[in-house]
Design an enzyme around this catalytic site. Structure first.
Site, PDB file in Angstrom:
ATOM      1  N   ASP A 140      16.495  -9.047 -41.713  1.00 31.58           N
ATOM      2  CA  ASP A 140      17.550  -8.877 -40.723  1.00 31.58           C
ATOM      3  C   ASP A 140      17.286  -9.768 -39.511  1.00 31.58           C
ATOM      4  O   ASP A 140      16.251  -9.653 -38.862  1.00 31.58           O
ATOM      5  CB  ASP A 140      17.656  -7.405 -40.305  1.00 31.58           C
ATOM      6  CG  ASP A 140      18.988  -7.113 -39.631  1.00 31.58           C
ATOM      7  OD1 ASP A 140      19.975  -7.801 -39.935  1.00 31.58           O
ATOM      8  OD2 ASP A 140      19.035  -6.209 -38.783  1.00 31.58           O
ATOM      9  N   HIS A 147      24.258 -10.265 -27.975  1.00 26.22           N
ATOM     10  CA  HIS A 147      23.592  -8.991 -28.289  1.00 26.22           C
ATOM     11  C   HIS A 147      22.144  -9.001 -27.784  1.00 26.22           C
ATOM     12  O   HIS A 147      21.664  -8.030 -27.194  1.00 26.22           O
ATOM     13  CB  HIS A 147      23.626  -8.746 -29.802  1.00 26.22           C
ATOM     14  CG  HIS A 147      22.810  -7.566 -30.249  1.00 26.22           C
ATOM     15  ND1 HIS A 147      23.198  -6.262 -30.014  1.00 26.22           N
ATOM     16  CD2 HIS A 147      21.623  -7.488 -30.913  1.00 26.22           C
ATOM     17  CE1 HIS A 147      22.283  -5.430 -30.520  1.00 26.22           C
ATOM     18  NE2 HIS A 147      21.324  -6.151 -31.062  1.00 26.22           N
ATOM     19  N   GLU A 216      25.148  -1.117 -36.189  1.00 26.32           N
ATOM     20  CA  GLU A 216      25.117  -2.524 -35.789  1.00 26.32           C
ATOM     21  C   GLU A 216      26.089  -3.289 -36.673  1.00 26.32           C
ATOM     22  O   GLU A 216      25.980  -3.266 -37.900  1.00 26.32           O
ATOM     23  CB  GLU A 216      23.697  -3.100 -35.899  1.00 26.32           C
ATOM     24  CG  GLU A 216      22.733  -2.498 -34.880  1.00 26.32           C
ATOM     25  CD  GLU A 216      21.421  -3.240 -34.749  1.00 26.32           C
ATOM     26  OE1 GLU A 216      20.994  -3.912 -35.727  1.00 26.32           O
ATOM     27  OE2 GLU A 216      20.803  -3.156 -33.668  1.00 26.32           O
ATOM     28  N   GLU A 218      27.266  -6.237 -38.504  1.00 28.46           N
ATOM     29  CA  GLU A 218      26.582  -7.434 -38.987  1.00 28.46           C
ATOM     30  C   GLU A 218      27.301  -8.030 -40.188  1.00 28.46           C
ATOM     31  O   GLU A 218      28.067  -7.364 -40.873  1.00 28.46           O
ATOM     32  CB  GLU A 218      25.129  -7.101 -39.401  1.00 28.46           C
ATOM     33  CG  GLU A 218      24.322  -6.483 -38.266  1.00 28.46           C
ATOM     34  CD  GLU A 218      22.816  -6.530 -38.476  1.00 28.46           C
ATOM     35  OE1 GLU A 218      22.347  -7.332 -39.328  1.00 28.46           O
ATOM     36  OE2 GLU A 218      22.118  -5.765 -37.789  1.00 28.46           O
ATOM     37  N   ASP A 250      23.743  -2.071 -40.036  1.00 29.42           N
ATOM     38  CA  ASP A 250      22.311  -1.815 -39.887  1.00 29.42           C
ATOM     39  C   ASP A 250      22.146  -0.601 -38.959  1.00 29.42           C
ATOM     40  O   ASP A 250      21.951  -0.731 -37.757  1.00 29.42           O
ATOM     41  CB  ASP A 250      21.642  -3.064 -39.295  1.00 29.42           C
ATOM     42  CG  ASP A 250      20.159  -2.866 -39.029  1.00 29.42           C
ATOM     43  OD1 ASP A 250      19.545  -2.036 -39.718  1.00 29.42           O
ATOM     44  OD2 ASP A 250      19.626  -3.532 -38.125  1.00 29.42           O
ATOM     45  N   ARG A 254      18.007   4.463 -31.926  1.00 24.54           N
ATOM     46  CA  ARG A 254      17.508   3.759 -30.735  1.00 24.54           C
ATOM     47  C   ARG A 254      16.322   4.460 -30.077  1.00 24.54           C
ATOM     48  O   ARG A 254      15.463   3.802 -29.470  1.00 24.54           O
ATOM     49  CB  ARG A 254      18.632   3.620 -29.706  1.00 24.54           C
ATOM     50  CG  ARG A 254      19.858   2.889 -30.214  1.00 24.54           C
ATOM     51  CD  ARG A 254      19.547   1.483 -30.633  1.00 24.54           C
ATOM     52  NE  ARG A 254      20.752   0.781 -31.079  1.00 24.54           N
ATOM     53  CZ  ARG A 254      20.722  -0.389 -31.714  1.00 24.54           C
ATOM     54  NH1 ARG A 254      19.565  -0.975 -32.010  1.00 24.54           N
ATOM     55  NH2 ARG A 254      21.853  -0.960 -32.078  1.00 24.54           N
ATOM     56  N   GLN A 257      13.358   3.688 -32.213  1.00 19.56           N
ATOM     57  CA  GLN A 257      13.079   2.261 -32.019  1.00 19.56           C
ATOM     58  C   GLN A 257      12.347   2.000 -30.700  1.00 19.56           C
ATOM     59  O   GLN A 257      11.382   1.227 -30.652  1.00 19.56           O
ATOM     60  CB  GLN A 257      14.408   1.494 -32.045  1.00 19.56           C
ATOM     61  CG  GLN A 257      14.275  -0.022 -32.008  1.00 19.56           C
ATOM     62  CD  GLN A 257      15.639  -0.715 -32.133  1.00 19.56           C
ATOM     63  OE1 GLN A 257      16.674  -0.062 -32.308  1.00 19.56           O
ATOM     64  NE2 GLN A 257      15.642  -2.027 -32.043  1.00 19.56           N
ATOM     65  N   LYS A 270      15.051   1.816 -38.494  1.00 21.74           N
ATOM     66  CA  LYS A 270      16.064   1.112 -39.274  1.00 21.74           C
ATOM     67  C   LYS A 270      15.878   1.224 -40.781  1.00 21.74           C
ATOM     68  O   LYS A 270      16.703   0.701 -41.525  1.00 21.74           O
ATOM     69  CB  LYS A 270      16.072  -0.370 -38.869  1.00 21.74           C
ATOM     70  CG  LYS A 270      16.658  -0.604 -37.472  1.00 21.74           C
ATOM     71  CD  LYS A 270      16.351  -2.011 -36.983  1.00 21.74           C
ATOM     72  CE  LYS A 270      16.933  -2.264 -35.606  1.00 21.74           C
ATOM     73  NZ  LYS A 270      18.362  -2.593 -35.621  1.00 21.74           N
ATOM     74  N   THR A 274      20.940   1.404 -44.787  1.00 22.54           N
ATOM     75  CA  THR A 274      21.750   0.227 -44.454  1.00 22.54           C
ATOM     76  C   THR A 274      22.940   0.266 -45.391  1.00 22.54           C
ATOM     77  O   THR A 274      22.776   0.558 -46.583  1.00 22.54           O
ATOM     78  CB  THR A 274      20.946  -1.078 -44.669  1.00 22.54           C
ATOM     79  OG1 THR A 274      19.777  -1.044 -43.856  1.00 22.54           O
ATOM     80  CG2 THR A 274      21.777  -2.305 -44.325  1.00 22.54           C
ATOM     81  N   GLU A 391      25.334  -1.085 -26.696  1.00 24.55           N
ATOM     82  CA  GLU A 391      25.938  -2.013 -25.732  1.00 24.55           C
ATOM     83  C   GLU A 391      27.217  -1.429 -25.113  1.00 24.55           C
ATOM     84  O   GLU A 391      27.427  -1.523 -23.913  1.00 24.55           O
ATOM     85  CB  GLU A 391      26.247  -3.344 -26.420  1.00 24.55           C
ATOM     86  CG  GLU A 391      25.002  -4.098 -26.851  1.00 24.55           C
ATOM     87  CD  GLU A 391      25.315  -5.193 -27.842  1.00 24.55           C
ATOM     88  OE1 GLU A 391      25.346  -4.911 -29.064  1.00 24.55           O
ATOM     89  OE2 GLU A 391      25.559  -6.327 -27.405  1.00 24.55           O
TER      90      GLU A 391
HETATM   91 MN    MN Z   1      20.213  -5.340 -37.105  1.00 21.95          MN
END
Ligand code: MN
Length: 444
Positions: A140, A147, A216, A218, A250, A254, A257, A270, A274, A391
């Site tokens: 990834d 971002h 996310e 992607e 993804d 948070r 993380q 993560k 997915t 975000e």
């Molecule tokens: Mn990602």
């Protein structure tokens, strides 16, 4: 062969004898011919390869049995009818191109093969989609500078970007075992992950279900032909190793993380799930939508020679429009439609697909057919283009307000996230990706 050349299969004037393929806004017109793996739902059948056309799937295993393909296209169709597409993806790109041309001619209006091909159609609504390939490795990337700057500025306001960001495509090696297909017709469901987190004001780490679960937005890149270990793929030849694209979510915890990511990067934040869209849109189908690589602001470093080529500068980008929609449990119960959270474009990616491949292999790492890359969250310049809740809610400080009065700083149980993508340009057929969808279940 060039990945950007326009040929007979891009002719926008041609229609299909499958009516739904000709409707305005159709994701799968005659010019798309996306590949996937399916079986009829509820039947004790093997998965096999198929091609999306309108609201139908051409069963490639059945089509092969009719003898409707010849020469290279016949060889390719046998590979593409297997339960996984690794063999097809790893073959000479010329074979896939020959099959695409044969499919285009067989499925267009007036084809003498209509009768034989019509007998091989399965309605999408009757199909269960499978993983298109056995995914050996998943990498990834982190290719949106917007971002990277947004997320970095939350944690390091004075220096949001690490000094390496504009010199090389950052990535982490991810987990392939937990990748599943999902779409609105059949979302990928998974339990909310649990793990360690440490809120800033807590004296010690806590254990429990993630409270800051996120998505996310992607783009997925399916690797076609591989390279031998110890060799590298030049940027000039890199796109010949990319079989096609899909949409990819993804999912990211948070809070997990934030506690675990230093010093070695994401791990349990993560690796639990997915989700990818079931159809692979080939690079050949996307040829009309190629654009120059992202324009680096004045003062940014030029890419090193192994990450730079005239072709990549002129046409390394893809004008692929992306959008995120949310359907909450309350909205679903009230019969409301999903609401759009944001929209962005893959052309704003700081790094290109060719640069991903050239960089990934420059040290001698071997890629294999069916490997998958994630592009990294595709955010644009403005809030309307942000590709994650982290975000949009700016770290949870400004929750998103939904039309029905609900608010989201992060995801709640029962939330379904839907991404859509398509390419459009005057003078060419619209090419859609379908959708990718997943639903968060309560923690186990
Ligand atoms: Mn990602």
């Amino acid at each position: 062969m060039s990945t950007t050349a326009i040929n007979e299969t891009h002719d926008p004037k041609q229609k299909s004898w499958v009516d739904a393929a000709n409707e305005a806004g159709a994701d799968f017109p005659l010019q798309n011919l996306a590949f996937g793996v399916f079986r009829r739902a509820g039947k004790a059948e093997d998965f096999r390869g198929g091609v999306a056309i309108g609201d139908q799937i051409l069963d490639l295993a059945a089509a092969v049995r009719t003898g409707m393909f010849a020469k290279d296209a016949a060889e390719a169709a046998v590979l593409a009818s297997a339960p996984t597409l690794n063999g097809f993806m790893g073959a000479d790109p010329g074979l896939a191109s020959a099959l695409r041309l044969a499919l285009f001619r067989a499925l267009r209006e007036g084809s003498a093969l209509e009768g034989r091909a019509r007998a091989c159609l399965v309605p999408m609504k009757d199909a269960e989609m499978g993983l298109p390939a056995a995914i050996g490795d998943f990498t990834d990337f982190f290719s949106s500078v917007f971002h990277a700057t947004n997320t970095g500025s939350m944690f390091r306001p004075d220096s949001p970007l690490f000094p390496n960001y504009k010199h090389l495509p950052i990535a982490y090696h991810g987990r392939s075992s937990s990748i599943r297909v999902g779409s609105l017709a059949s979302p990928h469901t998974f339990p909310r992950p649990q793990g360690q987190s440490k809120p800033a004001d807590a004296p010690a780490p806590l254990f429990g279900p993630s409270k800051r679960l996120d998505y996310e937005l992607e783009v997925g890149v399916w690797i076609g032909r591989g390279n031998d270990q110890g060799t590298r793929v030049s940027i000039e030849g890199a796109e010949a190793h990319a079989f096609g694209l899909c949409l990819l979510n993804d999912w990211s915890a948070r809070d997990i993380q934030g506690w675990e990511y230093q010093p070695l990067g994401p791990f349990l934040a993560k690796n639990f799930a997915t989700t990818i869209s079931p159809w692979i849109v080939t690079l050949e189908a996307l040829a009309p939508f190629r654009v120059a690589e992202f324009t680096r602001p004045a003062g940014d470093p030029a890419p090193m020679a192994y990450l730079d080529s005239p072709h990549n500068r002129a046409a390394g980008g893809i004008d692929l429009k992306l959008e995120v929609l949310l359907l909450t449990a309350r909205m679903r119960a009230a019969g409301l439609a999903p609401v759009r959270l944001s929209a962005s474009n893959f052309r704003d990616s700081y790094w290109t697909i060719a640069q991903f491949i050239a960089h990934h292999t420059v040290g001698g790492c071997n890629l294999n057919p069916g490997d998958l890359f994630g592009s990294g969250t595709q955010s644009g310049r403005t809030r309307e283009e942000f590709g994650s809740l982290l975000e949009l809610s700016w770290g949870g400080k400004t929750p998103v307000e939904l039309p029905n009065g609900e608010k989201r700083a992060f995801l709640e149980d029962g939330d379904t996230l839907i991404f859509r993508g398509h390419c459009s340009r005057d003078g060419y057929a619209r090419i859609g990706f379908g959708d990718v969808a997943g639903t968060v279940l309560p923690a186990n």
